[in-house]
Scaffold this motif. Structure first.
Motif, short mmCIF file in Angstrom:
data_model
loop_
_atom_site.label_atom_id
_atom_site.label_comp_id
_atom_site.label_asym_id
_atom_site.label_seq_id
_atom_site.Cartn_x
_atom_site.Cartn_y
_atom_site.Cartn_z
N HIS A 163 28.69 -24.32 48.50
CA HIS A 163 28.12 -24.84 47.08
C HIS A 163 28.89 -26.48 46.56
CE1 HIS A 163 26.17 -20.81 45.83
NE2 HIS A 163 27.14 -20.30 47.29
N GLU A 164 29.49 -26.09 46.85
CA GLU A 164 30.53 -27.82 47.07
C GLU A 164 29.35 -28.38 47.26
OE1 GLU A 164 34.29 -27.89 48.98
OE2 GLU A 164 33.59 -30.06 48.48
N PHE A 165 29.00 -28.09 48.90
CA PHE A 165 28.19 -29.34 49.15
C PHE A 165 26.83 -29.55 48.87
CE2 PHE A 165 30.27 -28.35 54.11
CZ PHE A 165 31.12 -29.10 53.53
N LEU A 176 22.96 -18.46 42.81
CA LEU A 176 23.41 -19.40 42.38
C LEU A 176 23.64 -20.39 42.74
CD1 LEU A 176 26.72 -17.36 43.43
CD2 LEU A 176 26.10 -17.80 40.82
N PHE A 177 22.64 -20.54 43.90
CA PHE A 177 21.49 -21.27 44.60
C PHE A 177 20.66 -22.32 43.43
CE2 PHE A 177 23.11 -20.38 49.58
CZ PHE A 177 23.56 -21.32 49.09
N THR A 178 19.87 -21.74 43.23
CA THR A 178 18.72 -21.89 42.55
C THR A 178 18.57 -21.48 40.79
OG1 THR A 178 17.95 -19.28 42.49
CG2 THR A 178 17.30 -20.94 44.57
N ALA A 227 21.34 -24.26 36.00
CA ALA A 227 22.66 -24.71 35.42
C ALA A 227 23.38 -25.59 36.16
CB ALA A 227 22.51 -23.70 34.37
N ARG A 228 22.82 -24.78 37.32
CA ARG A 228 23.89 -25.52 38.52
C ARG A 228 24.14 -26.23 39.39
NH1 ARG A 228 27.81 -21.45 40.66
NH2 ARG A 228 27.52 -22.14 42.78
N ARG A 229 22.73 -27.13 39.19
CA ARG A 229 22.45 -28.21 39.83
C ARG A 229 22.23 -27.92 41.56
NH1 ARG A 229 21.00 -31.88 36.73
NH2 ARG A 229 21.38 -31.17 34.07
N GLU A 230 21.54 -27.08 42.61
CA GLU A 230 21.92 -26.84 43.75
C GLU A 230 20.68 -27.25 44.04
OE1 GLU A 230 25.13 -24.10 45.37
OE2 GLU A 230 25.97 -24.58 43.17
N VAL A 231 19.95 -25.89 44.31
CA VAL A 231 18.51 -26.56 45.68
C VAL A 231 17.60 -25.76 43.56
CG1 VAL A 231 18.70 -26.32 47.14
CG2 VAL A 231 18.70 -24.04 46.47
N ASP A 232 15.95 -26.48 44.10
CA ASP A 232 15.59 -25.23 43.01
C ASP A 232 14.89 -23.76 43.48
OD1 ASP A 232 15.13 -27.91 41.16
OD2 ASP A 232 14.34 -28.74 43.09
N MET A 233 14.28 -24.48 44.81
CA MET A 233 14.99 -22.18 45.87
C MET A 233 15.24 -22.51 47.02
SD MET A 233 10.26 -22.13 44.97
CE MET A 233 9.77 -23.79 44.15
N VAL A 234 14.86 -20.87 47.21
CA VAL A 234 15.81 -20.87 48.89
C VAL A 234 14.55 -20.47 49.52
CG1 VAL A 234 17.78 -20.77 48.13
CG2 VAL A 234 16.70 -19.14 48.26
N PHE A 235 14.41 -20.23 50.87
CA PHE A 235 13.60 -19.56 51.68
C PHE A 235 14.75 -18.35 52.04
CE2 PHE A 235 10.83 -23.57 52.57
CZ PHE A 235 9.69 -22.70 52.08
N GLN A 236 14.45 -17.51 51.43
CA GLN A 236 15.44 -15.79 52.23
C GLN A 236 14.68 -14.95 53.19
OE1 GLN A 236 14.37 -13.29 51.63
NE2 GLN A 236 13.02 -12.48 49.70
N GLU A 250 15.97 -13.49 35.35
CA GLU A 250 17.25 -14.47 34.84
C GLU A 250 17.69 -15.68 34.88
OE1 GLU A 250 17.03 -12.81 31.25
OE2 GLU A 250 16.31 -10.55 32.52
N ALA A 251 17.59 -16.14 35.85
CA ALA A 251 18.16 -17.14 36.38
C ALA A 251 17.76 -17.20 37.74
CB ALA A 251 19.49 -17.49 36.13
N GLY A 252 17.16 -18.28 38.00
CA GLY A 252 17.31 -19.03 39.56
C GLY A 252 15.74 -18.69 39.63
N TRP A 253 15.10 -19.46 40.87
CA TRP A 253 13.42 -18.88 41.32
C TRP A 253 13.07 -18.34 42.51
CZ3 TRP A 253 9.63 -18.32 38.00
CH2 TRP A 253 8.31 -18.76 38.37
N ASN A 254 12.12 -17.49 42.41
CA ASN A 254 12.11 -17.31 44.34
C ASN A 254 10.67 -17.94 44.58
OD1 ASN A 254 12.67 -14.54 45.60
ND2 ASN A 254 12.38 -14.04 42.87
N SER A 255 11.06 -18.61 46.23
CA SER A 255 10.00 -18.94 46.98
C SER A 255 9.23 -17.67 47.53
CB SER A 255 10.47 -19.95 47.32
OG SER A 255 11.39 -19.76 48.74
#
Ligand code: ISL
Length: 575
Positions: free
Chosen positions: A246-248, A284-286, A289-298, A335-340
């Protein structure tokens, strides 16, 4: 807050070597993509994600990069990529580049310098370790950890020159970068800014959750548990979503994305490919408010048919398991985050063969049914080249038919353990990544209109029936259905941002759910999909689905809507 643009968007993935060949060398290229730009417009997609086109020895089809700031001559040139960027932007389509920075090629100048001596200024840019416990270099068991590489064998390669091993989670030509070293991160950020300044609109970041490894302050890395059917161990817990990930990603966001925009001034798109990611971590990634990535591929849903011995040990995919998995991801990122949302991509077999039925009688209907099921979920759908015409798995017969380093690496590993090819073929045929990599079937001519030369991998013989030309003007085609699904996401707010509730979670054949967005018109959609060839009595199973207005279906409107026909999908409006 208004919903981000990607809630109404669909991303189209181009795997350039298999898309279209403009110069007859048998390999797809940027010229080929440029010639087919109108195909993206015809479908209505908003983003093109381009798999790697950078200079590369092509050990893993370009996922082994030897220069991050150029284009491989096999695919074209930087000038041609600029032309493609402009051509897409002119049509309002964004371009997302593949970013492969967990590893480089072993031919990248960073690694060439790093391996040259233990005192090289870039030595610490990669993971170099001496043999374990003072063993002789190359002695059995001298590898620094027991981790298996994704493509077979140890994840460590001995470099004779210095007697040390380097880590490669993928092929030995893909050494892992050491992200603990801030110089590495700075070099990556610099390169990313260079691409954004050149005009690209975002990145799909390859195995980006592997960049933080569990490493002790003294540099020790730990073994993983044994793997069934392999002499090596499973190191994944040591490098998937490690302690500093998350830091990176937060740092990358600040250094690279903050203050930069896409060509139209809107937000960039940043997608992290993350094998093994959990729902909790994805949230957490998506979380914006945390500004990391917009979505992930799971990967959960595409791993459901893997057996105890991994992907080449396929098991039937149970619909109930798919519902449990998708349902959990929908709820977890509500509630928070977004799916691909995806079925096919360049690493997966074709969904119409995997979960659908690719026999002539059911291929069209099962492909459109599964398309509807996926596209009506909450999230951003990804469409992989060929999926829009229901391209199917290839009828592989011999080991010689395969090109993929992962398939071949596994097969050779198993052969070394004494298994014969005949025993390996069924698993390879069902699961090989090459199923997704056969050339796009543009028409029914020789080589499917992909190339005038000899294609680098065989064209599926079914191209005489299943091709773009045959489907383009046919309103009943799979292609036409995808066009409608993509349009529906733009038309209806409830598709883009409505909430999601799974229905009938225990039913083994019908996949049904409700989308809701108070105040929208319609405010509710009911989606019912028959994931099987046998009809189902809907009035018994889900009476509320009977008598509703049909917003979109994949079969002609029914005479009797109390019966859901085999492979039928209906999108119904609320009461
Ligand atoms: O799904 C997988 C595990 O069996 C693999 O196919 C795949 O290696 C994994 O999903 C990571 O994929 C990405 O990184 C690889 C590259 O080979 C894949 O093509 C890419 O999508 C290494 O760069």
């Amino acid at each position: 807050m208004t919903a981000p643009w990607w809630t109404r968007s669909v991303v189209y993935q181009v795997y350039p070597r298999s898309f279209a060949d403009s110069d007859g060398d048998g390999m797809g290229d940027l010229g080929g993509v440029l010639e087919r730009v109108d195909h993206f417009v015809d479908l209505g997609v908003d983003v093109v994600w381009l798999s790697p086109v950078y200079p590369s020895p092509q050990d893993d089809n370009g996922y082994d990069i030897s220069d991050y700031r150029d284009v491989d001559p096999v695919f074209g040139s930087l000038a041609l990529l600029d032309d493609l960027t402009d051509a897409l932007h002119d049509r309002g389509i964004r371009l997302v580049m593949d970013l492969v920075v967990n590893h480089t090629s072993d031919e990248h100048p960073w690694f060439v310098a790093s391996r040259s001596s233990t005192t090289s200024p870039t030595r610490d840019w990669y993971w170099w370790r001496p043999p374990r416990d003072g063993a002789a270099p190359g002695a059995p068991g001298a590898e620094p950890t027991n981790w298996r590489s994704a493509f077979g064998g140890s994840a460590w390669q001995l470099d004779e020159a210095t007697g040390e091993y380097y880590l490669h989670l993928f092929s030995r030509k893909q050494p892992d970068l050491n992200w603990e070293n801030p110089e590495v991160r700075r070099a990556v950020h610099d390169m990313m800014r260079w691409w954004l300044d050149r005009g690209v609109d975002g990145f799909r970041m390859d195995v980006i959750n592997f960049v933080s490894k569990h490493v002790e302050p003294d540099g020790t890395l730990h073994d993983g548990p044994p793997m069934p059917g392999s002499p090596w161990g499973d190191g994944s817990a040591q490098f998937m979503s490690g302690p500093r990930i998350h830091e990176f990603l937060g740092e990358m966001h600040r250094e690279v994305f903050e203050g930069r925009t896409a060509f139209d001034g809107g937000p960039l798109l940043v997608v992290g490919e993350m094998p093994g990611v959990t729902v909790e971590d994805a949230r957490l990634f998506t979380d914006p408010a945390r500004r990391e990535v917009d979505m992930v591929f799971q990967f959960e849903h595409v791993d459901l048919d893997h057996g105890p011995h991994g992907r080449y040990d396929p098991q039937p995919l149970r619909l109930v398991d798919l519902k449990t998995s998708f349902g959990r991801w929908q709820a977890g990122l509500a509630e928070a985050g977004w799916n691909s949302l995806y079925w096919d991509k360049h690493d997966q077999p074709r969904i119409v063969s995997r979960l659908g039925d690719d026999s002539p009688a059911h291929r069209r209907d099962s492909a459109t049914c599964l398309a509807t099921l996926l596209h009506l979920h909450r999230g951003t759908p990804y469409l992989y080249q060929g999926q829009e015409i229901a391209m199917a798995n290839f009828p592989f017969e011999r080991l010689l038919d395969f090109r993929d380093i992962e398939s071949l690496g596994w097969a050779h590993e198993q052969q070394a353990l004494g298994r014969d090819v005949a025993e390996l073929l069924p698993g390879l045929r069902a699961q090989s990544r090459d199923n997704a990599r056969t050339p796009v079937q543009w028409d029914d001519t020789r080589n499917a209109g992909f190339t005038t030369g000899e294609p680098w991998i065989a064209v599926n013989p079914d191209h005489t029936t299943w091709n773009v030309a045959a489907q383009r003007d046919d309103p009943r085609s799979v292609l036409a259905h995808y066009r409608r699904l993509i349009a529906l996401r733009k038309e209806l707010d409830v598709v883009a941002t409505g909430d999601f509730a799974m229905l009938l979670p225990e039913h083994e054949q019908v996949y049904a759910f409700r989308r809701r967005l108070p105040g929208a018109d319609p405010a509710e959609l009911l989606v019912v999909c028959n994931v099987g060839g046998e009809p189902v009595d809907l009035d018994v199973l889900l009476p509320e689905a009977v008598g509703r207005e049909l917003v979109l279906g994949n079969l002609p409107a029914p005479d009797d809507d109390a019966v859901l026909r085999g492979w039928e999908a209906r999108v119904l409006s609320g009461s």
